[in-house]
Write a protein that holds these residues in place. Structure first.
Motif, short mmCIF file in Angstrom:
data_model
loop_
_atom_site.label_atom_id
_atom_site.label_comp_id
_atom_site.label_asym_id
_atom_site.label_seq_id
_atom_site.Cartn_x
_atom_site.Cartn_y
_atom_site.Cartn_z
N VAL A 1 -0.19 15.38 29.14
CA VAL A 1 -1.38 14.54 29.22
C VAL A 1 -2.15 14.63 27.92
O VAL A 1 -2.59 13.64 27.36
N LYS A 2 -2.30 15.86 27.38
CA LYS A 2 -3.06 16.03 26.15
C LYS A 2 -2.40 15.30 24.98
O LYS A 2 -3.08 14.86 24.07
N ASN A 3 -1.09 15.21 24.99
CA ASN A 3 -0.40 14.54 23.90
C ASN A 3 -0.59 13.03 23.91
O ASN A 3 -0.27 12.36 22.94
N GLU A 4 -1.12 12.46 24.99
CA GLU A 4 -1.22 11.01 25.08
C GLU A 4 -2.66 10.55 25.29
O GLU A 4 -2.91 9.45 25.74
N ILE A 5 -3.63 11.40 24.94
CA ILE A 5 -5.02 11.02 25.15
C ILE A 5 -5.75 10.81 23.83
O ILE A 5 -5.36 11.34 22.78
N ILE A 6 -6.80 9.99 23.90
CA ILE A 6 -7.69 9.76 22.77
C ILE A 6 -9.08 10.18 23.23
O ILE A 6 -9.56 9.74 24.28
N GLU A 7 -9.73 11.05 22.45
CA GLU A 7 -11.01 11.61 22.86
C GLU A 7 -12.14 11.18 21.92
O GLU A 7 -11.93 11.00 20.73
N GLY A 8 -13.33 11.04 22.48
CA GLY A 8 -14.50 10.77 21.67
C GLY A 8 -14.82 9.29 21.57
O GLY A 8 -13.95 8.44 21.64
N ARG A 9 -16.10 9.00 21.41
CA ARG A 9 -16.56 7.62 21.48
C ARG A 9 -16.00 6.74 20.36
O ARG A 9 -15.47 5.66 20.62
N ASN A 10 -16.10 7.19 19.12
CA ASN A 10 -15.60 6.38 18.01
C ASN A 10 -14.10 6.18 18.08
O ASN A 10 -13.59 5.09 17.81
N ALA A 11 -13.37 7.23 18.44
CA ALA A 11 -11.91 7.15 18.50
C ALA A 11 -11.46 6.16 19.57
O ALA A 11 -10.53 5.37 19.37
N VAL A 12 -12.13 6.18 20.73
CA VAL A 12 -11.76 5.26 21.81
C VAL A 12 -12.13 3.83 21.44
O VAL A 12 -11.36 2.89 21.69
N ILE A 13 -13.29 3.64 20.80
CA ILE A 13 -13.69 2.30 20.36
C ILE A 13 -12.66 1.73 19.39
O ILE A 13 -12.24 0.57 19.49
N GLU A 14 -12.22 2.54 18.43
CA GLU A 14 -11.24 2.07 17.45
C GLU A 14 -9.89 1.77 18.11
O GLU A 14 -9.20 0.82 17.72
N ALA B 1 -14.41 18.20 22.49
CA ALA B 1 -15.51 17.39 21.95
C ALA B 1 -15.30 15.94 22.39
O ALA B 1 -15.30 15.03 21.57
N HIS B 2 -15.09 15.75 23.69
CA HIS B 2 -14.73 14.42 24.19
C HIS B 2 -15.90 13.45 24.25
O HIS B 2 -15.71 12.25 24.41
N GLN B 3 -17.13 13.96 24.17
CA GLN B 3 -18.34 13.11 24.15
C GLN B 3 -18.44 12.22 25.39
O GLN B 3 -19.02 11.14 25.35
N GLY B 4 -17.86 12.68 26.48
CA GLY B 4 -18.01 11.95 27.73
C GLY B 4 -17.01 10.84 27.96
O GLY B 4 -17.14 10.08 28.92
N VAL B 5 -15.98 10.73 27.11
CA VAL B 5 -15.00 9.66 27.30
C VAL B 5 -13.62 10.09 26.81
O VAL B 5 -13.48 10.69 25.74
N ILE B 6 -12.60 9.80 27.62
CA ILE B 6 -11.21 10.06 27.26
C ILE B 6 -10.37 8.87 27.69
O ILE B 6 -10.50 8.37 28.82
#
Length: 253
Positions: free
Chosen positions: A9-22, A74-79
């Motif tokens: 699961v960790k290998n396929e996640i994107i964490e943090g607000r800016n990273a998810v937006i991009e 440091a997921h900032q509330g979004v994954i």
């Protein structure tokens, strides 16, 4: 979830607000976005809105779940959980059948939530010559790394469509000339006496509750497997494999 699954699961996640937006801007294939419940931050609201506009499932969850999933802490509330491959359309699945010069053979999974079961069903579908698998967006495992591994790589060779409304998708299949067969312990017909000739869609119900009411009502036939033991039913993926191979046997005659 064991450690191996957690690492996948960790290998396929994107964490943090800016990273998810991009990732959303780049059109990355995202299976689901988790947002911390109760957050009022405007950026998280923007992410949720853009994700829903893109047809991505957004789920609010306890922050502890995000902490558990997080690799960076440091997921900032979004994954965002990414799919390992692009989804296709139902038309794409039927195009596979046309390219092979065969009657369509489609597997429809009704809320198969266990990724290992979904992976096993995809593996059996690929081996039995099915042209594609249809899954719903909600209350279902997606085409994630765990599913890919459970399928022993078969998911790489299988057309997988993800739909918002499964009964509507089944209606579309009917309109395209497919007969819809649902698996059920109390099915109207037993497996050995069911004619699977012609264009076929096989519906596999969820692990616990079987097919939902609307999905079941959408079926042309319900089919049961003969049971000689003390246990009343098989695992969803085992029942699916047996039924798929009966379809293959009849199509190979």
């Amino acid at each position: 979830m064991n450690q191996v699954e957690n690492n996948e699961v960790k290998n396929e996640i994107i964490e943090g607000r800016n990273a998810v937006i991009e990732a959303l801007r780049a059109g990355r294939t995202i299976d689901k976005i988790y947002i911390s419940r109760g957050e009022t931050d405007k950026t998280l609201g923007h992410i949720a809105s853009k994700a829903r506009d893109a047809g991505i499932v957004v789920t609010e969850c306890d922050r502890r779940k995000l902490d558990f999933m997080s690799q960076t802490h440091a997921h900032q509330g979004v994954i965002a959980v990414c799919a390992v491959r692009e989804y296709c359309s139902i038309d794409d699945i039927l195009a596979v059948a046309a390219e092979r010069g065969e009657d369509p053979f489609v597997i429809v999974c009704d809320e198969i939530s266990d990724p290992h079961n979904l992976g096993a069903i995809i593996r059996s579908a690929e081996c039995a010559g099915a042209h594609g698998v249809i899954i719903p967006k909600r209350r279902s495992a997606g085409a994630t790394a765990i599913v890919d591994k459970a399928s022993a790589g078969a998911a790489e060779h299988m057309a997988i469509a993800r739909v918002a409304n499964l009964p509507a998708a089944i209606k579309d299949l009917k309109d395209m000339g497919l007969w819809i067969y649902g698996t059920a312990a109390d099915g109207d017909k037993d497996l050995w006496n069911t004619d699977f000739s012609g264009p076929v869609a096989l519906v596999i119900g969820s692990e616990g509750d079987g097919m939902g009411r609307l999905v079941r009502e959408s079926c042309d036939f319900t089919v049961s497997l003969p049971m000689k033991g003390q246990v009343s039913s098989l695992n969803a993926s085992a029942a699916a494999a047996i039924t798929m191979y009966e379809i293959l046997r009849q199509r190979s005659r």
